[in-house]
Design a protein around this motif. Structure first.
Motif, PDB file in Angstrom:
ATOM      1  N   PHE A   1       0.847  -1.181   0.000  1.00  0.00           N
ATOM      2  CA  PHE A   1       0.000   0.000   0.000  1.00  0.00           C
ATOM      3  C   PHE A   1       0.888   1.239   0.000  1.00  0.00           C
ATOM      4  N   HIS A   2       0.431   2.278  -0.670  1.00  0.00           N
ATOM      5  CA  HIS A   2       1.104   3.566  -0.657  1.00  0.00           C
ATOM      6  C   HIS A   2       0.384   4.468   0.346  1.00  0.00           C
TER       7      HIS A   2
ATOM      8  N   ARG B   1      -0.716   7.481   0.220  1.00  0.00           N
ATOM      9  CA  ARG B   1      -1.909   8.183  -0.269  1.00  0.00           C
ATOM     10  C   ARG B   1      -3.113   7.249  -0.382  1.00  0.00           C
ATOM     11  N   GLU B   2      -2.870   5.971  -0.647  1.00  0.00           N
ATOM     12  CA  GLU B   2      -3.968   5.001  -0.677  1.00  0.00           C
ATOM     13  C   GLU B   2      -4.549   4.832   0.725  1.00  0.00           C
TER      14      GLU B   2
ATOM     15  N   GLY C   1      -6.804   7.572   1.917  1.00  0.00           N
ATOM     16  CA  GLY C   1      -8.118   7.603   1.293  1.00  0.00           C
ATOM     17  C   GLY C   1      -9.082   6.532   1.775  1.00  0.00           C
ATOM     18  N   LEU C   2      -8.641   5.695   2.706  1.00  0.00           N
ATOM     19  CA  LEU C   2      -9.499   4.623   3.207  1.00  0.00           C
ATOM     20  C   LEU C   2     -10.420   5.152   4.292  1.00  0.00           C
TER      21      LEU C   2
ATOM     22  N   ASP D   1     -13.842   0.818   1.051  1.00  0.00           N
ATOM     23  CA  ASP D   1     -12.671   1.419   0.400  1.00  0.00           C
ATOM     24  C   ASP D   1     -11.480   0.475   0.458  1.00  0.00           C
TER      25      ASP D   1
ATOM     26  N   THR E   1      -9.560  -1.291  -2.766  1.00  0.00           N
ATOM     27  CA  THR E   1      -8.117  -1.093  -2.951  1.00  0.00           C
ATOM     28  C   THR E   1      -7.403  -2.433  -3.043  1.00  0.00           C
TER      29      THR E   1
ATOM     30  N   LYS F   1      -5.473  -4.171  -6.403  1.00  0.00           N
ATOM     31  CA  LYS F   1      -4.077  -4.584  -6.342  1.00  0.00           C
ATOM     32  C   LYS F   1      -3.900  -6.065  -6.705  1.00  0.00           C
TER      33      LYS F   1
END
Length: 81
Positions: A57-58, A60-61, A64-65, A70, A74, A78
């Motif tokens: 995971f990055h 920014r990801e 946003g959760l 969400d 994600t 992936k």
């Protein structure tokens, strides 16, 4: 992987992290809905998912959760790559 299969696997991870067999995940579920879901538990969830699915995971990801839905979207994006 179907959405149902993904939620089943995510539920297993959450049950392991929170040590509660009664958890049932729904897309709208948030940290406010589960006692003890703090930043440390969030990290534990993310690390378990990264290991389970061999994904990363990055930041920014993660920012946003907002709910389990969400997270599921994600993870699905992936593992479908």
């Amino acid at each position: 992987m179907t959405e149902s299969e993904l939620y089943s696997q995510l539920t297993d991870v959450f049950r392991d992290v929170f040590m509660r067999d009664d958890l049932e995940l729904k897309p709208e579920l948030t940290a406010k809905d589960i006692a003890g879901w703090d930043s440390f538990k969030q990290i534990e969830i993310i690390l378990m998912l990264e290991q389970k699915y061999d994904i990363k995971f990055h930041t920014r990801e993660l920012d946003g959760l907002l709910n389990v839905g969400d997270l599921a979207r994600t993870v699905s994006a992936k593992i479908d790559k």
